[in-house]
Design an enzyme around this catalytic site. Structure first.
Site, mmCIF file in Angstrom:
data_model
loop_
_atom_site.group_PDB
_atom_site.id
_atom_site.type_symbol
_atom_site.label_atom_id
_atom_site.label_comp_id
_atom_site.label_asym_id
_atom_site.label_seq_id
_atom_site.Cartn_x
_atom_site.Cartn_y
_atom_site.Cartn_z
ATOM 1 N N GLY A 114 -18.063 4.040 56.255
ATOM 2 C CA GLY A 114 -18.859 3.713 55.143
ATOM 3 C C GLY A 114 -19.225 2.811 55.134
ATOM 4 N N VAL A 159 -17.427 0.393 48.206
ATOM 5 C CA VAL A 159 -16.172 0.258 48.787
ATOM 6 C C VAL A 159 -16.355 -0.810 49.706
ATOM 7 C CG1 VAL A 159 -14.127 0.630 49.124
ATOM 8 C CG2 VAL A 159 -15.225 2.023 47.463
ATOM 9 N N ASP A 193 -21.868 3.356 58.930
ATOM 10 C CA ASP A 193 -22.615 4.431 58.005
ATOM 11 C C ASP A 193 -23.528 5.493 59.018
ATOM 12 O OD1 ASP A 193 -22.110 4.037 54.892
ATOM 13 O OD2 ASP A 193 -23.473 5.355 55.441
ATOM 14 N N ARG A 229 -11.409 13.458 40.280
ATOM 15 C CA ARG A 229 -11.082 13.024 42.529
ATOM 16 C C ARG A 229 -11.467 14.399 43.107
ATOM 17 N NH1 ARG A 229 -7.403 9.255 39.796
ATOM 18 N NH2 ARG A 229 -9.067 7.253 39.561
ATOM 19 N N ARG A 289 -3.654 -1.964 38.565
ATOM 20 C CA ARG A 289 -4.854 -1.711 37.677
ATOM 21 C C ARG A 289 -3.453 -1.760 35.521
ATOM 22 N NH1 ARG A 289 -8.467 3.578 39.346
ATOM 23 N NH2 ARG A 289 -9.894 1.899 39.646
ATOM 24 N N HIS A 300 -2.616 10.280 43.479
ATOM 25 C CA HIS A 300 -3.213 9.206 43.102
ATOM 26 C C HIS A 300 -4.424 10.245 42.143
ATOM 27 C CE1 HIS A 300 -6.653 6.109 42.514
ATOM 28 N NE2 HIS A 300 -7.239 6.867 42.775
HETATM 29 P P1 NAD Z 1 -20.750 5.331 48.444
HETATM 30 O O1 NAD Z 1 -21.388 6.399 47.198
HETATM 31 O O2 NAD Z 1 -21.004 3.534 47.519
HETATM 32 O O3 NAD Z 1 -20.207 5.165 49.375
HETATM 33 C C1 NAD Z 1 -19.838 5.962 50.912
HETATM 34 C C2 NAD Z 1 -20.884 5.615 51.966
HETATM 35 O O4 NAD Z 1 -20.693 7.332 52.782
HETATM 36 C C3 NAD Z 1 -22.480 6.180 51.361
HETATM 37 O O5 NAD Z 1 -23.381 5.095 52.229
HETATM 38 C C4 NAD Z 1 -22.621 7.088 52.672
HETATM 39 O O6 NAD Z 1 -24.168 6.921 53.556
HETATM 40 C C5 NAD Z 1 -21.510 6.984 53.473
HETATM 41 N N1 NAD Z 1 -20.929 8.417 54.818
HETATM 42 C C6 NAD Z 1 -21.351 9.406 53.891
HETATM 43 N N2 NAD Z 1 -21.077 10.002 55.363
HETATM 44 C C7 NAD Z 1 -21.052 9.912 56.171
HETATM 45 C C8 NAD Z 1 -20.517 10.129 57.130
HETATM 46 N N3 NAD Z 1 -20.183 11.274 57.469
HETATM 47 N N4 NAD Z 1 -20.324 9.139 57.809
HETATM 48 C C9 NAD Z 1 -20.198 7.785 57.748
HETATM 49 N N5 NAD Z 1 -20.727 7.506 56.855
HETATM 50 C C10 NAD Z 1 -20.758 8.293 55.787
HETATM 51 O O7 NAD Z 1 -18.930 5.677 47.553
HETATM 52 P P2 NAD Z 1 -17.897 4.447 47.402
HETATM 53 O O8 NAD Z 1 -17.825 3.851 45.568
HETATM 54 O O9 NAD Z 1 -17.864 3.038 48.665
HETATM 55 O O10 NAD Z 1 -16.868 5.094 47.472
HETATM 56 C C11 NAD Z 1 -16.521 6.003 48.921
HETATM 57 C C12 NAD Z 1 -14.756 6.469 48.668
HETATM 58 O O11 NAD Z 1 -14.716 5.927 48.294
HETATM 59 C C13 NAD Z 1 -15.321 7.933 47.662
HETATM 60 O O12 NAD Z 1 -14.654 9.159 48.032
HETATM 61 C C14 NAD Z 1 -14.317 7.151 46.576
HETATM 62 O O13 NAD Z 1 -14.088 8.587 45.697
HETATM 63 C C15 NAD Z 1 -13.577 7.047 46.995
HETATM 64 N N6 NAD Z 1 -12.762 5.800 46.462
HETATM 65 C C16 NAD Z 1 -11.434 5.421 46.711
HETATM 66 C C17 NAD Z 1 -10.736 5.030 45.929
HETATM 67 C C18 NAD Z 1 -8.913 5.313 46.299
HETATM 68 O O14 NAD Z 1 -8.123 4.475 44.758
HETATM 69 N N7 NAD Z 1 -8.707 5.682 46.823
HETATM 70 C C19 NAD Z 1 -11.211 4.421 44.962
HETATM 71 C C20 NAD Z 1 -12.424 3.690 44.695
HETATM 72 C C21 NAD Z 1 -13.397 4.858 45.688
#
Ligand code: NAD
Length: 312
Positions: free
Chosen positions: A10, A14, A34, A89, A152, A176
């Site tokens: 990804g 994040v 990605d 979530r 936080r 979470h």
């Molecule tokens: P984002 O949309 O900016 O990025 C997600 C990326 O995943 C995109 O670039 C997309 O192309 C890629 N992607 C999708 N399917 C894929 C696959 N099969 N293989 C490889 N890449 C793939 O989202 P983000 O803000 O980076 O958030 C990512 C995830 O993290 C979300 O599910 C979000 O809810 C989660 N998150 C969790 C926490 C936590 O505390 N655990 C905190 C923040 C975000």
């Protein structure tokens, strides 16, 4: 570990920010993956060009091909949908389950010794799914959430008390989400109980703001969710594992007898070091804290059951 290899799946908000923190900490060689053609490669190239300015020595590569991830010591999974205003979530469950299960299978095929840090939401359920789909032992799969929720809470407490966030400790356990359990009794400001510096109303307001911490940012951003602190949290966990720092960090770790959870990944303080999760530390919870924790675990169990109904 002298020259670790870290895969980050990804390259969105994040994932790319994880790559930035990992590169800045000179944690190891980073491979960013990605599904979107060119996205990981472009961001990796950009990051590589910060090396002469920032002075880090390790390489950053970007790809769509898991062959380049072979031999990874650790992988951070951030791929999937993020929340938008009005979404919880849990609304991400079905889509992200499909994404995360496919990814971890590919990761483990290329790197049988890998340790997984799962970030994709809903993270407790996705960590459980990653464990099952990867076939890895429980200590090599862990989810990132508690460290973020606790950070936080620490930031809000520090601001209210007028002290450095470094001198504030706070612990948020459980799942979470809305049921997370901020532990007031075990939190402290400069070693003193919160009540020494803050009124009960101020403490309650901070507990509520912590529970709503992610949604507050989603509401402001409108097009996605938080990423600076989540990425810093995931990379701190990775560093503790790769450098065997043995830090005690709240994270979604596997608990069976621990806290009487009975075989689920939920937010608990865990010692992270060589090999992954080395130990789950058990707080002595009072009746109210125990009830809140149990209800949070029940929520996580419900999500894992839903995954089962979806065929995962
Ligand atoms: P984002 O949309 O900016 O990025 C997600 C990326 O995943 C995109 O670039 C997309 O192309 C890629 N992607 C999708 N399917 C894929 C696959 N099969 N293989 C490889 N890449 C793939 O989202 P983000 O803000 O980076 O958030 C990512 C995830 O993290 C979300 O599910 C979000 O809810 C989660 N998150 C969790 C926490 C936590 O505390 N655990 C905190 C923040 C975000």
């Amino acid at each position: 570990m002298s020259h670790p290899k870290i895969t980050i799946v990804g390259a969105g908000n994040v994932g790319a920010t994880c790559a930035l923190w990992a590169a800045a900490a000179d944690l190891g060689d980073v491979v960013l993956v990605d599904i979107a053609d060119g996205l990981a490669a472009g961001k990796a190239l950009d990051l590589t060009q910060t090396a002469p300015i920032q002075g880090f020595a390790h390489a950053v590569a970007g790809t769509t091909d898991y062959a380049a991830t072979a031999g990874s010591d650790l992988a951070i999974v951030t791929a999937g949908l993020a929340r938008r205003p009005g979404m919880s979530r849990d609304d991400l469950l079905a889509k992200n389950a499909e994404i995360v299960s496919g990814i971890v299978k590919r990761l483990v095929a290329a790197s049988p010794e890998v340790i997984l840090i799962i970030v994709s939401n809903p993270v407790d359920a996705m960590t459980s799914l990653a464990h099952r789909a990867s076939g890895l032992p429980t200590e090599r799969v862990v989810g990132m959430a508690g460290i973020l929720d606790s950070a936080r809470m620490r930031a809000f407490l520090a601001e209210a008390a007028g002290v450095s966030p470094k001198d504030v400790q706070a612990y948020v356990l459980g799942g979470h989400g809305d049921t997370m359990v901020p532990l007031v009794r075990q939190s402290s400001i400069g070693g003193l109980p919160l009540s020494a510096r803050l009124t009960p109303d101020a403490i309650d307001a901070i507990v509520q703001r912590t529970r709503n911490g992610g949604a507050e940012i989603v509401g402001l951003l409108k097009t996605g969710s938080a990423f600076y602190a989540p990425a810093a949290a995931a990379v701190t966990m990775a560093q503790s594992i790769l450098r065997d720092e043995r830090r005690v960090l709240p994270c979604a770790a596997y608990c069976d007898a621990e806290y009487g959870v009975g075989g689920y990944f939920v937010g608990v303080p865990a010692r992270l070091g060589a090999g992954g999760v080395q130990e789950v530390l058990e707080f002595d919870l009072d009746a109210q804290e125990r009830a809140a924790f149990d209800s949070s675990v029940a929520h996580v169990r419900g999500l894992v059951d839903k995954l089962g109904q979806l065929g995962y």
